[in-house]
Design a protein around this motif. Structure first.
Motif, mmCIF file in Angstrom:
data_model
loop_
_atom_site.group_PDB
_atom_site.id
_atom_site.type_symbol
_atom_site.label_atom_id
_atom_site.label_comp_id
_atom_site.label_asym_id
_atom_site.label_seq_id
_atom_site.Cartn_x
_atom_site.Cartn_y
_atom_site.Cartn_z
ATOM 1 N N LYS A 452 0.833 -1.207 0.000
ATOM 2 C CA LYS A 452 0.000 0.000 0.000
ATOM 3 C C LYS A 452 0.867 1.256 0.000
ATOM 4 N N LEU A 453 0.349 2.330 -0.596
ATOM 5 C CA LEU A 453 1.007 3.630 -0.534
ATOM 6 C C LEU A 453 0.494 4.377 0.686
ATOM 7 N N VAL A 454 1.427 4.730 1.567
ATOM 8 C CA VAL A 454 1.068 5.494 2.762
ATOM 9 C C VAL A 454 1.647 6.893 2.617
ATOM 10 N N PRO A 455 0.804 7.922 2.612
ATOM 11 C CA PRO A 455 1.332 9.278 2.410
ATOM 12 C C PRO A 455 2.235 9.714 3.564
ATOM 13 N N LYS A 456 3.395 10.221 3.237
ATOM 14 C CA LYS A 456 4.281 10.792 4.244
ATOM 15 C C LYS A 456 3.926 12.273 4.451
ATOM 16 N N SER A 457 4.565 12.893 5.409
ATOM 17 C CA SER A 457 4.333 14.327 5.635
ATOM 18 C C SER A 457 4.695 15.140 4.401
ATOM 19 N N SER A 458 5.675 14.643 3.631
ATOM 20 C CA SER A 458 6.084 15.368 2.429
ATOM 21 C C SER A 458 4.960 15.432 1.398
ATOM 22 N N VAL A 459 4.045 14.470 1.403
ATOM 23 C CA VAL A 459 2.896 14.523 0.498
ATOM 24 C C VAL A 459 2.050 15.748 0.799
ATOM 25 N N LEU A 460 1.764 15.964 2.082
ATOM 26 C CA LEU A 460 0.962 17.128 2.466
ATOM 27 C C LEU A 460 1.681 18.424 2.125
ATOM 28 N N PHE A 461 2.998 18.441 2.366
ATOM 29 C CA PHE A 461 3.783 19.637 2.050
ATOM 30 C C PHE A 461 3.728 19.941 0.560
ATOM 31 N N TYR A 462 4.003 18.933 -0.250
ATOM 32 C CA TYR A 462 4.069 19.138 -1.705
ATOM 33 C C TYR A 462 2.678 19.442 -2.274
ATOM 34 N N GLN A 463 1.691 18.780 -1.741
ATOM 35 C CA GLN A 463 0.315 19.004 -2.183
ATOM 36 C C GLN A 463 -0.109 20.447 -1.972
ATOM 37 N N LYS A 464 0.156 20.986 -0.795
ATOM 38 C CA LYS A 464 -0.200 22.379 -0.511
ATOM 39 C C LYS A 464 0.624 23.341 -1.356
ATOM 40 N N LEU A 465 1.883 23.004 -1.582
ATOM 41 C CA LEU A 465 2.740 23.858 -2.405
ATOM 42 C C LEU A 465 2.204 23.938 -3.835
ATOM 43 N N ILE A 466 1.756 22.794 -4.356
ATOM 44 C CA ILE A 466 1.200 22.771 -5.709
ATOM 45 C C ILE A 466 -0.084 23.594 -5.759
ATOM 46 N N GLU A 467 -0.929 23.455 -4.746
ATOM 47 C CA GLU A 467 -2.185 24.212 -4.696
ATOM 48 C C GLU A 467 -1.935 25.716 -4.752
ATOM 49 N N LYS A 468 -0.900 26.145 -4.038
ATOM 50 C CA LYS A 468 -0.602 27.578 -3.958
ATOM 51 C C LYS A 468 0.344 28.041 -5.056
ATOM 52 N N ASN A 469 0.846 27.090 -5.848
ATOM 53 C CA ASN A 469 1.805 27.391 -6.914
ATOM 54 C C ASN A 469 3.057 28.086 -6.373
ATOM 55 N N GLY A 470 3.494 27.656 -5.205
ATOM 56 C CA GLY A 470 4.714 28.219 -4.620
ATOM 57 C C GLY A 470 4.519 28.604 -3.171
ATOM 58 N N PHE A 471 5.119 29.709 -2.814
ATOM 59 C CA PHE A 471 5.111 30.186 -1.420
ATOM 60 C C PHE A 471 4.553 31.614 -1.380
ATOM 61 N N PRO A 472 3.262 31.786 -1.559
ATOM 62 C CA PRO A 472 2.719 33.152 -1.593
ATOM 63 C C PRO A 472 2.929 33.862 -0.263
ATOM 64 N N PRO A 473 3.103 35.180 -0.304
ATOM 65 C CA PRO A 473 3.281 35.933 0.944
ATOM 66 C C PRO A 473 2.058 35.772 1.847
ATOM 67 N N LEU A 474 2.310 35.604 3.125
ATOM 68 C CA LEU A 474 1.244 35.491 4.116
ATOM 69 C C LEU A 474 1.294 36.701 5.036
ATOM 70 N N PRO A 475 0.147 37.146 5.532
ATOM 71 C CA PRO A 475 0.138 38.334 6.401
ATOM 72 C C PRO A 475 1.101 38.226 7.581
ATOM 73 N N GLU A 476 1.196 37.008 8.168
ATOM 74 C CA GLU A 476 2.063 36.861 9.343
ATOM 75 C C GLU A 476 3.539 36.965 8.991
ATOM 76 N N ASN A 477 3.886 36.848 7.701
ATOM 77 C CA ASN A 477 5.281 36.981 7.289
ATOM 78 C C ASN A 477 5.694 38.423 7.061
ATOM 79 N N LEU A 478 4.726 39.328 7.015
ATOM 80 C CA LEU A 478 5.021 40.722 6.690
ATOM 81 C C LEU A 478 5.289 41.517 7.956
ATOM 82 N N PRO A 479 6.227 42.464 7.917
ATOM 83 C CA PRO A 479 6.472 43.310 9.093
ATOM 84 C C PRO A 479 5.287 44.231 9.342
ATOM 85 N N ILE A 480 5.134 44.651 10.576
ATOM 86 C CA ILE A 480 4.053 45.581 10.909
ATOM 87 C C ILE A 480 4.643 46.911 11.352
ATOM 88 N N GLU A 481 3.808 47.927 11.316
ATOM 89 C CA GLU A 481 4.178 49.238 11.835
ATOM 90 C C GLU A 481 3.530 49.431 13.193
#
Length: 982
Positions: A452-481
């Protein structure tokens, strides 16, 4: 960093500029993680190779391949080379599980799937006749892919040459093979070409030629030396060109596909940036990648460096052959990863330079060297241990690094990359490494029947990366004033202040005569002396210098530790170093005079004797309960001697839990609590200060964010690292439940004897609540997992694997720079212990004393303080102060805001940057509301101003009285003169 919009004009040798270009890129900005997306239409996929995953080696009339023969060799006699690893007879059994593999692809959401055709499955003898079972198998696979909308990328030959061709002709050493390969390719194009848009003629011809026919490390295992290796490569190039022309002439018009060859490469960096070393790096790439890429992408011939170095060993192409080979690729298919980069590259092909895993620089080199071709990454990843099952954190972070570098190559460097293939879809037979490592996104239990194929954590990582087509900026990554509250403590740390109690010349009672005629020296007059005057703080020149440097930073607080072993050398009051105590008094009073609040720690463990008085260290240190009372007596002496000047106390600064036994930690907590209660009962009312303990608190993050097991490990480590000492004080008065439960389990299951002492009810009451604030030191963030991957970084006691995210910035000492870890830590403290006042008592990074690397500290300070602001402004953490570590390089080498060279302190750029943040009280922006802070009131409003300025006030009073008297006499005599003339 700007995207290079112009196309790269490549030519042989232009890639040599790569190393100089990347050496000039801005640091650390160029090394930061890039939050962005890939171009629209970017291809995301996974791959596999027939021999690695298919199995079914005797099914459907399949013939033997050279890999079957190689793997089936009998064990070698003792004393000879080690036996070949177990082969791919069954492997992942993909031959019998096409639907299973297709479902794995569907789950990933990939746009393409790279797989190879087993030549011996279609043509058991390498030539006709064709087996119907093999034809049906691949037709069914292509049908599944078509139904899912997944693009097939098909490799004709991935190392598994039919054994009959090796036996009959000598394999790729024979000039007959190119024509036979063409015939095989024609069959594939005719039967499958209507469903395939991307063809790869062969994979990694370097490995086939060099290790198959040169070194004999891989099948067919021919040890023919360099000459045969180069001849085999010559035939591989000819074979590829024949297949490309076949497709171009007869199939492209109707099938409209593209054909290339998968070339693999390492990356190499110079030992030092000299012209000679860079030439050697260029030569290394020529000998591996350029060996095949230059004939195909440039001029049909081998690199000049190979021609000039190999002489008659290297075969020659005729002019017609050069024209025939030149241009036989519709895109550049690149394979980059563990197989070649670190395992199958011969050491002499490094030319005494250093291997590196920089995919970005390799992509730029390819663009520079080969006229910016469209690049399709057809194989890329790393590997994990063969024992890793589900949570493959190491694999995830390498994948993250490679994909991020690909994104930078596109966005920053203008490289034309249009697709990426993670290797591989599922675990399989890993060539010369057998089953000792895994490279699959899906786990396969090779001992099981159903595979059987058992999904590893890397499956979830790669799956989400494909969905987002990369690493889009997230609000929590941006500096605040925003700004911090009024009265926010801006501080800096020095573990131990520079103590220089050398008496000033004004304290010398002797009388001297200056011999101006002969020796030109002062000569002491015997028997004559003057009266001694009282010591004054101004007699310590070292204090004036340190205070003036602190004033330059504009800090409001200065944190340092006392030396218990120096103040009370015997550990009790029988011997007191009054000179040192007076020095500390003077230092604190001088800080107050310039409105800097001293923050003083009674004890900080250091290497030698843990900074305990020698008698205490000799007799058990904190293991000895008597140390508790000795600490309380020492604390009382300090409160009495320094309490008029110090209103901000730390009992113990950063006690290292890594070096504490459970008994020592137990006694240390009781000593802290007793010192706190002592201050609370006897000194707080008169001195009006505050007191607590300062704990080292680095953040711990689960290596696989989707893994419940990794989260449990992270929670456990936080309790052992922070909760051990924090929970009794700030929590419930006892040790964390997680600690007790874990130790009970380890002691019962593994027969350990790790005893965590118990507190009596009275002791719990004593310790619980013995704080005025939560003080913490924070430097970095650590990733942890539960799967054992690297024995050197595995803690068997806590069952935790330390993991490194190689996309993070790291200091010269390899400390990770992870600003968001501070915010997470502050939120964690608030969630566990309530809305108590929190001070970040130390936060800093090392450098290598190179001004370039102080840019890392500038970045570190900027972003860690901004994350602290987020915790205050967005998470409502009651943050009241932030302290940079450290003051100067003399007392904390490589960490200081001041360098110390040739007995001089020089401010680093990071000092000026920190000062600017202090002056603005944070990061105000155009929309930040102006906060008017009232003037800070001194700690002793009735007396502080006058007490610290007696000399100045006396001088002002004298001037004022003299002025009044002068005015009086002027007025008096003026009137007398007027009367006389009247």
């Amino acid at each position: 960093l700007l995207l290079l919009g112009r196309p790269l004009l490549g030519a042989p040798g232009q890639g040599a500029g790569t190393w100089a270009r990347f050496a000039r890129l801005p640091y650390p900005q160029d090394q930061l993680f890039l939050h962005d997306t890939f171009p629209d239409g970017f291809l995301w996929g996974a791959g596999s190779a027939a021999y690695q995953t298919e199995g079914g080696w005797r099914q459907g009339g399949k013939g033997a391949s050279v890999w079957d023969t190689f793997a089936h060799r009998p064990a070698t006699p003792a004393g000879s080379s080690p036996p070949a690893p177990t082969g791919g007879d069954v492997a992942s059994d993909s031959y019998n599980n096409l639907f299973r593999d297709a479902e794995g692809l569907r789950r990933l959401g990939v746009s393409h799937y790279r797989f190879s055709l087993a030549w011996a499955r279609l043509l058991p003898n390498g030539t006709a006749p064709l087996t119907p079972a093999g034809l049906a198998h691949y037709g069914q696979l292509l049908g599944h892919l078509r139904a899912m909308g997944v693009e097939p990328v098909v490799t004709l030959y991935h190392w598994d040459l039919p054994q009959s061709l090796q036996d009959a002709f000598g394999g790729w050493a024979s000039p007959v093979l190119p024509e036979l390969f063409r015939d095989y390719a024609e069959l594939c194009f005719r039967h499958f070409g209507g469903q395939v848009r991307y063809w790869l003629t062969m994979d990694n011809p370097y490995v086939v030629a060099w290790h198959g026919y040169g070194t004999g490390r891989l099948p067919p295992g021919v040890r023919g030396g360099p000459r045969l290796g180069y001849r085999a490569a010559h035939h591989l190039l000819q074979a590829h060109a024949k297949v490309w022309h076949l497709y171009n002439d007869h199939f492209r018009p109707t099938q409209r596909g593209k054909v290339s060859i998968a070339l693999s490469s390492h990356w190499i960096k110079p030992q030092s940036m000299t012209e000679k070393n860079i030439k050697e790096c260029q030569k290394s790439l020529d000998f591996v990648l350029g060996w095949f890429a230059k004939p195909i992408f440039i001029d049909g011939d081998y690199p000049e460096s190979m021609r000039s170095n190999l002489s008659s060993l290297l075969p020659e192409f005729s002019e017609d052959e050069k024209k025939y080979i030149k241009g036989t690729a519709d895109f550049f298919a690149l394979s980059f990863g563990a197989t070649l980069s670190f395992q199958l590259l011969d050491s002499h092909m490094k030319f005494q330079q250093l291997e590196s895993i920089s995919l970005r620089q390799l992509l730029y080199w390819i663009s520079s060297e080969y006229n910016n071709p469209p690049v399709f990454i057809v194989e890329n990843s790393w590997f994990v241990s063969g024992s890793t099952k589900r949570d493959d954190a190491k694999y995830i972070y390498y994948l993250k690094k490679f994909i991020m570098e690909t994104l930078k190559a596109i966005r920053y460097d203008g490289v034309n990359v249009f697709g990426y293939t993670a290797w591989s879809l599922l675990d399989g037979f890993e060539w010369h490494r057998g089953y000792s490592i895994r490279r699959g996104l899906f786990y396969v239990d090779f001992q099981s029947h159903d595979k059987k194929l058992v999904p590893k954590s890397s499956v979830l990582f790669y799956q989400k990366l494909i969905e987002k087509n990369g690493f889009p900026p997230l609000p929590e990554n941006l500096p605040i004033e925003g700004v911090f509250p009024c009265g926010f403590a801006w501080g800096i740390v020095d573990n131990y202040i520079q103590v220089d109690t050398t008496p000033a010349q004004f304290l010398d009672p002797n009388v001297y005569v200056w011999d101006v005629h002969q020796t030109k020296k002062l000569i002491k007059v015997d028997g004559v002396s003057t009266s001694k005057r009282k010591r004054h703080c101004v007699d310590f020149a070292a204090i004036r210098l340190q205070v003036s440097l602190l004033q330059e930073i504009h800090v409001t607080h200065f944190h340092f530790s006392l030396k218990w072993s120096f103040i009370l050398p015997l550990g009790n009051l029988s011997l007191i170093n009054h000179t040192l105590v007076h020095y500390y008094q003077c230092f604190a009073s001088e800080l107050l005079r310039v409105n800097i609040t001293p923050v003083v720690a009674l004890w900080q463990p250091m290497a030698e004797n843990q900074e305990l008085p020698a008698p205490l260290a000799k007799y058990g240190a904190w293991e000895n309960p008597e140390t508790i009372q000795a600490f309380v007596e020492y604390a009382k002496f300090c409160f009495t001697s320094l309490g008029d000047h110090v209103k901000f106390w730390i009992t113990m600064n950063e006690p290292s839990v890594k070096n504490l036994t459970y008994t020592a930690g137990h006694n240390l907590l009781k000593a802290h609590a007793k010192a706190w209660h002592l201050y609370d009962k006897e000194f707080r009312r008169s001195q009006k200060g505050k007191i607590s303990i300062a704990l080292q608190a680095d953040w711990v993050e689960p290596a696989c964010p989707f893994s419940r097991n990794d989260q449990e490990v992270a929670d456990r480590i936080l309790e052992f690292d922070i909760g051990w000492l924090a929970e009794p004080i700030f929590g419930n008065g006892d040790y964390p439940h997680v600690m007790r439960a874990w130790l009970h389990r380890r002691n019962s299951v593994d027969l350990y004897n790790f005893h965590l002492p118990s507190f009596s009810e009275d002791e719990k009451k004593l310790i619980h609540g013995s704080f005025d604030f939560f003080a913490l030191s924070h430097y970095t963030t650590t990733l942890v997992g539960w799967e054992k991957e690297d024995a050197l970084k595995y803690d068997h006691y806590l069952e935790v694997q330390m993991i490194n995210d190689i996309t993070w910035l790291h200091s010269p000492s390899r400390a990770a720079v992870v600003p968001w870890g501070l915010r997470k830590l502050l939120k964690w403290v608030k969630s566990k212990y309530g809305n108590i006042p929190i001070y970040v008592m130390a936060n800093g990074i090392d450098d290598d004393q190179n001004m370039v690397h102080d840019k890392l500290r500038v970045y570190y300070i900027q972003n860690y303080i901004n994350e602290a602001l987020k915790a205050y402004a967005l998470d409502n953490v009651n943050l009241q102060g932030y302290f940079v570590y450290s003051f100067n390089d003399k007392t904390a080498p490589k960490y200081g805001l001041y360098s110390y060279v040739a007995n001089r302190y020089e401010p680093k750029p990071s000092m000026e940057h920190y000062r600017e943040i202090i002056d603005k009280n944070g990061f105000p922006g155009p929309n930040t509301a102006e906060v008017l802070c009232p003037e800070e009131v001194a700690l002793c409003p009735e007396c502080h101003f006058f007490r610290t300025r007696k000399s100045l006030l006396a001088f002002i009073s004298f001037i004022f009285v003299a002025f009044i008297v002068t005015i009086f006499f002027i007025t008096y005599y003026s009137k007398r003169v007027e009367r006389r003339y009247k």
